[in-house]
Structure formats: structure tokens, C-alpha cells
Write a protein that holds these residues in place. Structure first.
Motif, PDB file in Angstrom:
ATOM      1  N   SER A 307     148.796  55.197  20.020  1.00  0.00           N
ATOM      2  CA  SER A 307     148.650  55.976  18.789  1.00  0.00           C
ATOM      3  C   SER A 307     149.586  57.179  18.810  1.00  0.00           C
ATOM      4  CB  SER A 307     147.203  56.446  18.632  1.00  0.00           C
ATOM      5  OG  SER A 307     146.885  57.417  19.619  1.00  0.00           O
ATOM      6  N   GLU A 308     149.863  57.698  17.626  1.00  0.00           N
ATOM      7  CA  GLU A 308     150.730  58.873  17.502  1.00  0.00           C
ATOM      8  C   GLU A 308     150.162  60.079  18.263  1.00  0.00           C
ATOM      9  OE1 GLU A 308     153.912  61.193  16.481  1.00  0.00           O
ATOM     10  OE2 GLU A 308     153.747  59.116  15.768  1.00  0.00           O
ATOM     11  N   PHE A 313     150.571  63.629  23.045  1.00  0.00           N
ATOM     12  CA  PHE A 313     149.917  64.280  24.180  1.00  0.00           C
ATOM     13  C   PHE A 313     150.699  64.037  25.464  1.00  0.00           C
ATOM     14  CE2 PHE A 313     146.962  64.312  27.767  1.00  0.00           C
ATOM     15  CZ  PHE A 313     146.369  65.570  27.615  1.00  0.00           C
ATOM     16  N   PHE A 314     151.073  62.779  25.703  1.00  0.00           N
ATOM     17  CA  PHE A 314     151.830  62.466  26.912  1.00  0.00           C
ATOM     18  C   PHE A 314     153.218  63.110  26.884  1.00  0.00           C
ATOM     19  CE2 PHE A 314     148.756  59.083  27.845  1.00  0.00           C
ATOM     20  CZ  PHE A 314     148.717  59.145  29.226  1.00  0.00           C
ATOM     21  N   PRO A 347     155.986  55.878  18.511  1.00  0.00           N
ATOM     22  CA  PRO A 347     155.026  54.769  18.556  1.00  0.00           C
ATOM     23  C   PRO A 347     155.413  53.658  17.590  1.00  0.00           C
ATOM     24  CG  PRO A 347     153.891  56.878  18.409  1.00  0.00           C
ATOM     25  CD  PRO A 347     155.341  57.161  18.191  1.00  0.00           C
ATOM     26  N   GLY A 348     155.312  52.437  18.047  1.00  0.00           N
ATOM     27  CA  GLY A 348     155.631  51.293  17.190  1.00  0.00           C
ATOM     28  C   GLY A 348     157.081  50.883  17.215  1.00  0.00           C
ATOM     29  N   ALA A 443     147.135  58.027  11.813  1.00  0.00           N
ATOM     30  CA  ALA A 443     146.732  59.183  11.007  1.00  0.00           C
ATOM     31  C   ALA A 443     145.727  60.075  11.722  1.00  0.00           C
ATOM     32  CB  ALA A 443     146.144  58.713   9.678  1.00  0.00           C
ATOM     33  N   THR A 444     144.930  59.519  12.627  1.00  0.00           N
ATOM     34  CA  THR A 444     143.882  60.318  13.263  1.00  0.00           C
ATOM     35  C   THR A 444     143.479  59.718  14.610  1.00  0.00           C
ATOM     36  OG1 THR A 444     141.585  61.069  13.095  1.00  0.00           O
ATOM     37  CG2 THR A 444     142.147  59.056  11.914  1.00  0.00           C
TER      38      THR A 444
END
Length: 578
Positions: A307-308, A313-314, A347-348, A443-444
Motif C-alpha cells: 500500500s501507499e 513508511f519504509f 507502489p504498483g 487511499a487509506t
């Protein structure tokens, strides 16, 4: 070459003809070096050294030969990851037979299907538990128990080490090394035949793109019945003589996972998004966990895009690069990957073709600029086991039709969902469920799974599952007491409001209005393998989900009131049931 065709650099030369040949060569370099680390029954860490494994796999191969196993056979494996399972698989491949690892958590009917379809006459069971699971497979002539505690009718692993030694691997590069059963999101799993050449070429290609070395440490929970665990992560550690550590948390016990993380201090980590989300939720409140994650040289998201929020975070907070790739069991598994040196990662976006690999986008008229992803290269499977018609359908002129939608960007291939996930709204417009699902999850961080629906509907709807750890932290940060039970999260007004607002913002990113999500249904119970909603690789099984939540889906579709349904487009109505 078409603009929709991309080809990687040349494949580096490969000095080995089989996986046992690779193992023997690596073992000869330093026989006393630890190859695999695991927890013994006492709970203490134990090592098996390269030389010890090499001697034992030769002896076990002779024992299997005495049981009648020969080149071209399939030998079933029903076991959690273990050092003994690695030994058994290497012994099987030494004879030129194929290892057929099967997920122990399958329902009995699916397990029996895989066993019967494989044609295996000999099987390895991890323990008496798996021996019981094998009892219904009438074609099995012998069961070998890896923990050396068999029930009546089976033999212990150690008994196979008394028949001499097979010193020269009998496998060739075109022999089938693995018979792997796909996750089965659309029916019974299919057996995929992957050769020694498929597996070795994958590692040779990756070694030209990633800087993995014998100084690295892998903490491995990805199951070895799956391509990412067996051929990608495990074989990568063996190829580079890195230390492979078996994580007995199995990606399910977060406390045990972090205990192992603190003990082992891995430098490379492979995981699936659901586990990453749980790890991040812990690390945001635990400085020790956060520091342990900072010790990674990079993390890899297997089976699905991270996820975004997890990516940020990483990358931003920990300074740990997140790498991704794309592929299938049928491509051993990767056809494209990203690199630490890439100018931009997101991501993606799953990178560029591996050395020796060509990727083509076959245009899909309904989706301009996108196409079905086709692959040609040394990692492409030999065939589907005993399914010549299906093999011919997906393998055409050397190109494998993946069924995935993608588009090229300046930073590499971007995934857009599955072709079989494309549905038509009542207005005639076609929508890619995978693309909308990715937008929802980006989105979340409060949502961990989504299944988008819309076939024969006037608008797009989605079933959504709240991420418990992220939701609890969200509430605690705002001084709200989280509910005692996870299913009650779907009723918390603060969470419902935050999810609606996030998805409203996500809708603004949709390039066309008809792809915007009108309503969502919050599912109280987490999806699981036991209910059949999840595959072993944490993918949602759309048919099972649709059946189990038929009433909630109807409420979204028919615009009926329901306590778990939230309106995304009409904000004024979004909280009427809060």
C-alpha cells in the motif's frame, strides 16, 4: 519490435544444470558454513551446514530410489517450512523427480484434488498431523514423516539414509524440478511444471540486478508450496550462500515474528502487504521494532503491491527501499522487478523486464494505452500438468498470456488488475476491478482488503475489510477507546468518517467518473483461509466472497439501508447509520 514490447539485457551464463548441481557447487566452497537456521523442538536456534545438507540429500536420494522414485516422478510434500523439507526436496530433485509441495491448510477436497492430479505415489508429511491429512489419498504407496515420529503405516525420514548415496544428480536442466499448484482464485488449483532451467535462470537474472551476497540474512515465512517462497526467496538465499532462517511465526503470530526479527536481524525481507501492515502498526508504537526494521537493506512485497502508506513508511521514515516485481507461478515467478538504483519507485510500478526476458502488452480496445501482459523468457513454465488444451491456450508462439492488465510508464510496468476482473456497468462502460481496488487501498491504511463489484450494476461498489492494527492505532491517537472485539470496528463513527473521507479523495484520482466508488460495505469478520475467502497467498477469492456476503452486496446495489453500508459519493448520507 513494437513500442509495447520491452526486453531486458542478455541473460548471464549459468554454470549449473540442476538445482542439486548448484547446491553441490555451493557446498564445496565452504562445507562448514551454516546454510539454514531454524528453531529446534527445544525452542533454541539450530543450524544445518552446507556440507551436512549435501551429504544427507545424497543419502536421502538413495533411500527414495529404494522406494521406487525415479526420474520424471512427482513426490508430494505436505509440511510447513522446515530444514527437513528442504532436505527432502533436494533429494527428490537429485533423482530427477519433481517436488510437489501442497499447502497443508487447504480444505480436504482441494488437498485431495492436488494429490490425485499430481500422480504422486510417495509423499512427505511434516508430522503425524499431515500424515492424517494424507490418509484419504489412495494412490499413495508410501508416506515419509519429516519429524521422524510416524504413525502406523509411515516411515521416518532418517530411515531413508541407510541405502548408500547418489553422488551425481540425475536431473537435467529441462527436467521438471517443481510441480506447484496455483492459488485457485477461480477454481481448483492447476499444477504448473517448472524446470530446473526455469528456476536457475530466474536467479541468474536477478543476481545481475540486485546486490545480494553471502553476507545477507533472510528471515523466511513465505510458504514453500508457493513460487515466491520456494523459487524466489529460498532459492535466492541458496544461490548467494546467504543464511536462510525459517520463521516459525508463519506470518501469523506478530509477537513471534518480531521475536525472531530481533534474534536474527535479517538484512533482506520478503512479505505480503497484510503482514507488512501489521508490522508497521507495531513499529509505529514500538521503538525496538522500528529499529529492527531499519536494519534491512531492502524489503520486497510479494504476491501483491504494497500500500501507499506502507511504502512511504519504509522509504521515508525508515530509509528502507521497497522493491516490487511482477510475475506468476507460471513465470517462476518474476518477469519484472524494480531495483534500489531506480530513479523513482512507487507502489504498483513493478519495474522492467529481467535479463533474457521480453514483456509485451497486447492491446485491449476498451482500455487505451493498456494491454494484456505477455511474457517470453527462460522462466516461462514448461506446461500445465496434464492440461494440454489449457497449456496451448496460454502459451502461444513462446509467449505466455498472463491475464493481467498493465501499462508502460517511464519508470516501468504498472499493473492495472486482471482481465477476468473487468466488468461492464449497465451504461456499457467497462471497469477494471483491480485498478479500482488498488486505488481504494492506496487511499487509506485503515483498509486491508477490498473487492470491487459492478457487473450489471449502474455504479461501482466495493466490499471492504478494516485493518485492525491500523484502526486501533488511529483511534488511540485520537483518544478514542478501541472496541474490545475486532468485528465491532465497523460500527465506530470515527473510523467510518475517516474511511469515507479517504475514499472520496481517492475517487478524485479516477480518470473517468464511472470508475468512482459509489457505496462500500464494511465486512465485520476478517477474511480467512478457513472460510475460503483467502488463498494461501492472501489473495481474495471473488466467487466465495460474493457468495458469503450476498445480502450486503444486494444492499449496496439496490440502494437499501444497511448498518454496514457507507455512501461515498453523497457525503451527506455517509454517516446516517453511524
Amino acid at each position: 519490435m513494437s513500442p509495447d514490447d520491452k526486453t531486458g539485457p542478455p541473460l548471464p551464463p549459468i554454470a549449473f544444470h540442476s538445482i542439486p548441481d548448484l547446491f553441490a557447487s555451493r557446498a564445496a566452497v565452504d562445507p562448514s558454513r551454516p546454510a539454514i537456521r531454524f528453531r529446534s523442538p527445544s525452542g533454541k536456534w539450530s543450524d544445518l551446514k552446507w556440507g551436512e545438507i549435501d551429504v544427507r540429500r545424497r543419502k536421502l536420494a538413495a533411500g527414495l530410489q529404494a522406494l521406487g522414485v525415479k526420474r520424471g516422478d512427482a513426490v508430494a510434500m505436505l509440511s510447513p517450512n522446515s530444514a527437513e523439507m528442504l532436505l527432502a526436496e533436494l533429494a527428490v530433485m537429485t533423482l530427477g523427480a519433481a517436488s510437489c509441495p501442497i499447502f497443508p491448510g487447504y480444505a480436504a477436497s482441494v488437498l485431495l484434488h492436488c494429490l490425485t492430479d499430481s500422480g504422486a505415489r510417495v509423499a512427505f508429511a511434516g508430522s503425524a498431523v499431515q500424515q492424517h491429512q494424507l490418509a484419504g489419498a489412495r494412490q499413495l504407496e508410501r508416506i515419509v514423516v519429516l519429524d521422524n515420529q510416524p504413525l502406523t503405516g509411515a516411515v521416518p525420514l532418517k530411515s531413508l539414509e541407510n541405502y548408500g548415496s547418489i553422488d551425481v544428480p540425475q536431473a537435467g536442466e529441462q527436467d521438471v524440478a517443481f510441480l506447484l499448484y496455483t492459488s485457485g482464485t477461480t477454481g481448483n488449483p492447476k499444477g504448473v511444471e517448472l524446470t530446473h532451467w526455469n528456476a536457475l535462470s530466474q536467479q541468474a537474472a536477478i543476481s545481475a540486478m540486485w546486490d545480494v551476497s553471502d553476507k545477507d540474512v533472510f528471515l523466511s515465512y513465505l510458504p514453500w508450496h508457493h513460487c515466491f517462497g520456494a523459487l524466489f526467496e529460498r532459492l535466492m538465499a541458496l544461490w548467494h550462500r546467504a543464511l536462510l532462517v525459517v520463521d516459525d511465526s508463519r506470518g501469523r503470530d506478530l509477537d513471534r515474528l518480531y521475536t525472531n526479527f530481533f534474534d536474527v536481524r535479517p538484512t533482506i525481507y520478503f512479505g505480503v502487504p497484510r503482514v507488512y501492515n501489521a508490522m508497521i502498526a507495531r513499529a509505529q508504537n514500538d521503538a525496538t521494532a522500528r529499529d529492527a526494521l531499519k536494519g534491512l537493506r531492502f524489503a520486497f512485497s510479494a504476491a501483491a503491491a504494497i500500500s501507499e502508506p506502507a511504502f512511504r513508511f519504509f522509504e521515508s521514515e525508515l530509509g528502507v527501499p521497497v522493491l516490487e516485481g511482477w510475475g506468476l507461478t507460471e513465470t517462476s515467478p518474476c518477469a519484472t522487478i524494480t531495483r534500489r538504483s531506480d530513479p523513482k519507485r512507487a507502489p504498483g510500478v513493478v519495474g522492467h523486464p529481467l535479463p533474457g526476458t521480453s514483456v509485451r502488452l497486447d492491446p485491449v480496445p476498451e482500455f487505451p494505452g493498456r494491454g494484456e501482459i505477455l511474457v517470453k523468457g527462460p522462466q516461462v513454465m514448461k506446461a500445465y500438468h496434464r492440461r494440454p488444451e489449457e497449456t496451448a491456450r496460454v502459451l502461444q508462439d513462446g509467449w505466455l498470456r498472463s491475464g493481467d492488465l498493465g501499462e508502460w510508464t517511464q519508470y516501468g510496468l504498472k499493473l492495472q488488475g486482471r482481465l477476468d476482473g473487468v466488468f461492464k456497468l449497465t451504461n456499457g462502460e467497462k471497469v477494471s476491478a483491480g485498478e479500482v481496488e488498488a486505488r481504494i487501498l492506496a487511499a487509506t491504511p485503515l483498509l486491508e482488503q477490498a473487492v470491487v463489484l459492478g457487473s450489471a450494476q449502474p455504479f461501482v461498489t466495493a466490499l471492504c475489510w478494516i485493518a485492525p492494527a491500523a484502526a486501533q492505532r488511529y483511534l488511540e491517537d485520537r483518544g478514542v477507546e478501541p472496541p474490545a472485539a475486532v468485528p465491532e470496528l465497523v460500527q465506530v463513527p470515527e473510523l467510518r468518517r475517516a474511511i469515507v473521507e479517504a475514499l472520496q479523495s481517492g475517487n478524485l484520482l479516477s480518470p473517468v467518473h464511472y470508475e468512482r466508488v459509489r457505496r462500500i460495505g464494511l465486512v465485520a469478520e476478517s477474511p480467512s483461509l478457513e472460510t475460503g475467502e483467502l488463498t494461501p497467498t492472501q489473495k481474495m477469492v471473488r466467487a466465495v466472497v460474493s457468495s458469503r456476503h450476498e445480502q450486503l452486496i444486494a444492499a449496496m446495489r439496490e440502494d437499501m439501508p444497511h448498518p454496514h453500508v457507507l455512501d461515498i459519493v453523497r457525503r451527506g448520507d455517509a454517516f446516517q447509520n453511524a
